[in-house]
Enzyme design. Structure first.
Site, mmCIF file in Angstrom:
data_model
loop_
_atom_site.group_PDB
_atom_site.id
_atom_site.type_symbol
_atom_site.label_atom_id
_atom_site.label_comp_id
_atom_site.label_asym_id
_atom_site.label_seq_id
_atom_site.Cartn_x
_atom_site.Cartn_y
_atom_site.Cartn_z
ATOM 1 N N GLU A 25 -9.031 -7.025 0.189
ATOM 2 C CA GLU A 25 -8.623 -7.588 -1.026
ATOM 3 C C GLU A 25 -9.490 -8.593 -1.824
ATOM 4 O OE1 GLU A 25 -4.378 -8.755 -0.900
ATOM 5 O OE2 GLU A 25 -4.274 -9.285 -3.033
ATOM 6 N N ASN A 70 -1.624 -7.919 -3.677
ATOM 7 C CA ASN A 70 -1.143 -8.653 -4.972
ATOM 8 C C ASN A 70 -2.098 -8.651 -5.995
ATOM 9 O OD1 ASN A 70 1.032 -9.057 -3.404
ATOM 10 N ND2 ASN A 70 0.617 -11.358 -3.221
ATOM 11 N N ASN A 170 1.785 -2.017 -5.152
ATOM 12 C CA ASN A 170 1.693 -2.981 -3.772
ATOM 13 C C ASN A 170 3.017 -3.888 -4.124
ATOM 14 O OD1 ASN A 170 0.248 -4.306 -1.628
ATOM 15 N ND2 ASN A 170 0.452 -6.006 -3.063
ATOM 16 N N GLU A 171 3.811 -3.834 -3.096
ATOM 17 C CA GLU A 171 4.890 -4.610 -2.936
ATOM 18 C C GLU A 171 5.441 -4.862 -4.400
ATOM 19 O OE1 GLU A 171 3.628 -8.301 -0.893
ATOM 20 O OE2 GLU A 171 3.248 -7.126 0.780
ATOM 21 N N TYR A 237 4.427 -8.973 8.321
ATOM 22 C CA TYR A 237 3.609 -9.914 8.987
ATOM 23 C C TYR A 237 4.537 -10.829 9.860
ATOM 24 C CZ TYR A 237 -0.016 -9.268 5.236
ATOM 25 O OH TYR A 237 -0.731 -8.441 4.473
ATOM 26 N N GLU A 283 -0.010 -3.091 5.734
ATOM 27 C CA GLU A 283 -0.263 -4.364 5.698
ATOM 28 C C GLU A 283 0.302 -4.888 7.021
ATOM 29 O OE1 GLU A 283 -0.097 -7.205 2.582
ATOM 30 O OE2 GLU A 283 -0.729 -5.732 1.227
ATOM 31 N N GLN A 330 -6.288 -9.009 7.219
ATOM 32 C CA GLN A 330 -7.220 -8.174 6.290
ATOM 33 C C GLN A 330 -8.480 -8.202 7.195
ATOM 34 O OE1 GLN A 330 -7.575 -9.165 2.323
ATOM 35 N NE2 GLN A 330 -5.508 -9.479 1.808
HETATM 36 O O1 AHR Z 1 -2.544 -9.787 2.714
HETATM 37 C C1 AHR Z 1 -2.195 -10.798 1.955
HETATM 38 C C2 AHR Z 1 -1.021 -10.558 1.033
HETATM 39 O O2 AHR Z 1 0.208 -10.179 1.649
HETATM 40 C C3 AHR Z 1 -1.145 -9.432 -0.113
HETATM 41 O O3 AHR Z 1 -1.969 -9.421 -1.069
HETATM 42 C C4 AHR Z 1 0.047 -8.968 -0.360
HETATM 43 O O4 AHR Z 1 0.262 -7.641 -0.649
HETATM 44 C C5 AHR Z 1 0.897 -9.272 0.755
HETATM 45 O O5 AHR Z 1 2.066 -10.211 0.200
#
Ligand code: AHR
Length: 491
Positions: A25, A70, A170-171, A237, A283, A330
């Site tokens: 990203e 994001n 995304n999100e 996460y 992710e 990432q």
């Molecule tokens: O990977 C970091 C961020 O985590 C990404 O930009 C977003 O999609 C998620 O909230």
């Protein structure tokens, strides 16, 4: 004494190699200073950091997601094509920085070719229009005599880029997202994006924007987008300073995948949808230390994080019928296995299990029977933001077993979560026997908090050979370790 029993006939399904996918990203030093570092002596003449490329190749990444995250929700892709000097420098609102646009679509595609990976582009559904998303597909994949296909040719790419995977935003559920939407509004908008994108290139595969796999958002989106998409995404996460919460939290992914499987099957059944829909877990990682819009997210990983990461991979293997794509977030510097400075790089602890799994796991997932001590996580020290304390008890050994199509090679990934004691284990084959010694690749260290740094690769990989006797072998898995065990079998 623990026992792992393997029956080669008990096949769960095929492990899709795309679960070893990655993500880059425009955030902190992931692209600029990581993947791409113009003028650095470590970069080639185009700007690609060759040391990073080399390290990334070790992860055998089959699919790479870009440009966010994001970031994408404020990204106009047309700013990032054509002569670099003419590209506009813009305010970037996802991470409150400035975007030079010197790395754009063509640079990304070229990087994917260098890495030997399939590009996966997520489109801007925040400030971006349907027209822009359509044009992006046409710029990348168009073969006609049109403005966008011609523009790609003019920029030096006679052949189409053939980008097969496209994400629908995304999100889009999150208040932190530029242009966030309610689930209903997202579905309405995403359907229209999907239509024009697929009409432009019917061979592309689309990923609908999911949340945790367990949220009402997921249900509404999967029901609304099922006719249009090939994948539904999940982002989870986990992470905690508390050892047990940290190493066990990835089991949340297991629950999410089971819930998604049910939701998807229900939607397909009710709507009489014939095409398959799978999960793109696009992710995932341990991430809890470095948060916030301006932090750069340069998380330093310790040994316990390496155990968590290996557990995620095992969860993906065990749910191989549901999850077909997963993207570690990432690749470099930003919550990443590879960490650079101007002079070089080091490999974080999590790099090693990722590399070993991608290298040694086989194509058929087996249903391993595990008999060992357990741990009950009845109270949990904030495993942000997902809870697993209501699950369990958890086996101290987390195991995945895979074999090749002919049943002549076997790989076990064994995560020993016991922080203090090695676990003596018998591995027993039901109807076959080992051939020769097995190889054990071990990731462990002084204690769960061990980290790596420039010039201090404390946590690495030890290789040893393990004796086998007929249909069994005995091995002691060190305390707090990940072991990839590879054996040949008599057929
Ligand atoms: O990977 C970091 C961020 O985590 C990404 O930009 C977003 O999609 C998620 O909230």
């Amino acid at each position: 004494m623990a026992r792992i029993k393997i029956d080669l006939d008990r096949r769960v399904g095929e492990l899709d190699r795309r679960v070893f996918g990655g993500f880059i990203e425009h955030l902190g030093r992931c692209i600029y200073g990581g993947v791409f570092d113009e003028g650095s002596p470590l970069s080639d003449e185009r700007g690609y950091r060759l040391d990073v490329l080399e390290a990334a190749k070790g992860l055998r990444t089959p699919i790479l997601r870009w440009p966010g995250g994001n970031f994408v929700s404020g990204y106009h892709w047309t700013d990032g094509i054509g002569p670099r000097e003419e590209r506009p420098r813009k305010t970037e609102l996802a991470w409150l920085t400035e975007e030079s646009n010197r790395f754009g679509t063509d640079e990304f595609i070229e990087y994917c070719r260098l890495l030997g990976t399939e590009p996966y582009i997520c489109v801007n559904m925040g400030t971006g229009t349907m027209d822009e998303a359509q044009a992006w597909v046409e710029y990348c994949n168009g073969t006609g005599d049109t403005y966008w296909a011609d523009l790609r040719r003019k920029n030096g790419h006679a052949e189409p880029h053939n980008v097969r995977y496209w994400g629908l935003g995304n999100e889009m559920y999150g208040e932190w997202q530029i242009g966030a939407l309610s689930a209903e509004d997202y579905v309405k908008k995403a359907r229209e994006f999907a239509k024009v994108m697929k009409w432009t290139d019917p061979t592309i595969e689309l990923v609908g924007c999911g949340l945790s796999g367990l949220a009402d958002w997921d249900r509404v989106v999967i029901e609304g987008l099922a006719p249009f998409v090939d994948y539904h995404s999940i982002h989870i996460y986990t992470g905690s300073d508390d050892y047990w919460s940290n190493v066990l939290a990835p089991h949340q992914a297991d629950r999410a995948l089971r819930a998604m499987h049910a939701m998807i099957e229900r939607a397909r059944y009710e709507q009489r949808i014939d095409h398959p829909i799978h999960v793109a877990y696009d992710e995932w990682n341990v991430w809890f230390r470095e948060r916030g819009q301006t932090s750069g997210l340069e998380e330093r990983y310790n040994l316990s994080d390496a155990l968590a990461v290996a557990t995620y991979i095992n969860v993906f293997a065990r749910n191989c019928e549901t999850v077909k794509i997963a993207n570690l977030a990432q690749m470099v510097n930003v919550i990443a296995p590879i960490f650079t400075n101007e002079e070089g790089l080091f490999l974080q602890t999590i790099y090693h299990p990722l590399r070993l799994c991608a290298e040694h796991m086989q194509e058929v997932v087996l249903d391993a029977h595990v008999d060992c001590e357990t741990h009950d996580l009845s109270t949990e020290a904030s495993s942000w933001p997902h809870r697993v304390s209501d699950m369990g008890p958890f086996d101290l050994l987390d195991v995945s077993a895979t074999c090749d199509a002919t049943g002549s090679a076997l790989t076990l990934v064994v995560v020993n979560r016991d922080p203090d004691r090695a676990t003596q284990t018998t591995i027993q084959l039901a109807d076959s026997s080992f051939e020769g010694d097995a190889a054990a690749y071990e990731v462990t260290g002084k204690d769960p908090g061990s980290i790596n740094d420039f010039g201090h690769p404390t946590v690495g990989v030890d290789e040893r050979s393990v004796q086998t006797t007929g249909s069994s072998l005995e091995h002691s898995f060190p305390a707090c370790s990940v072991t990839v065990l590879r054996a040949r079998l008599a057929t």
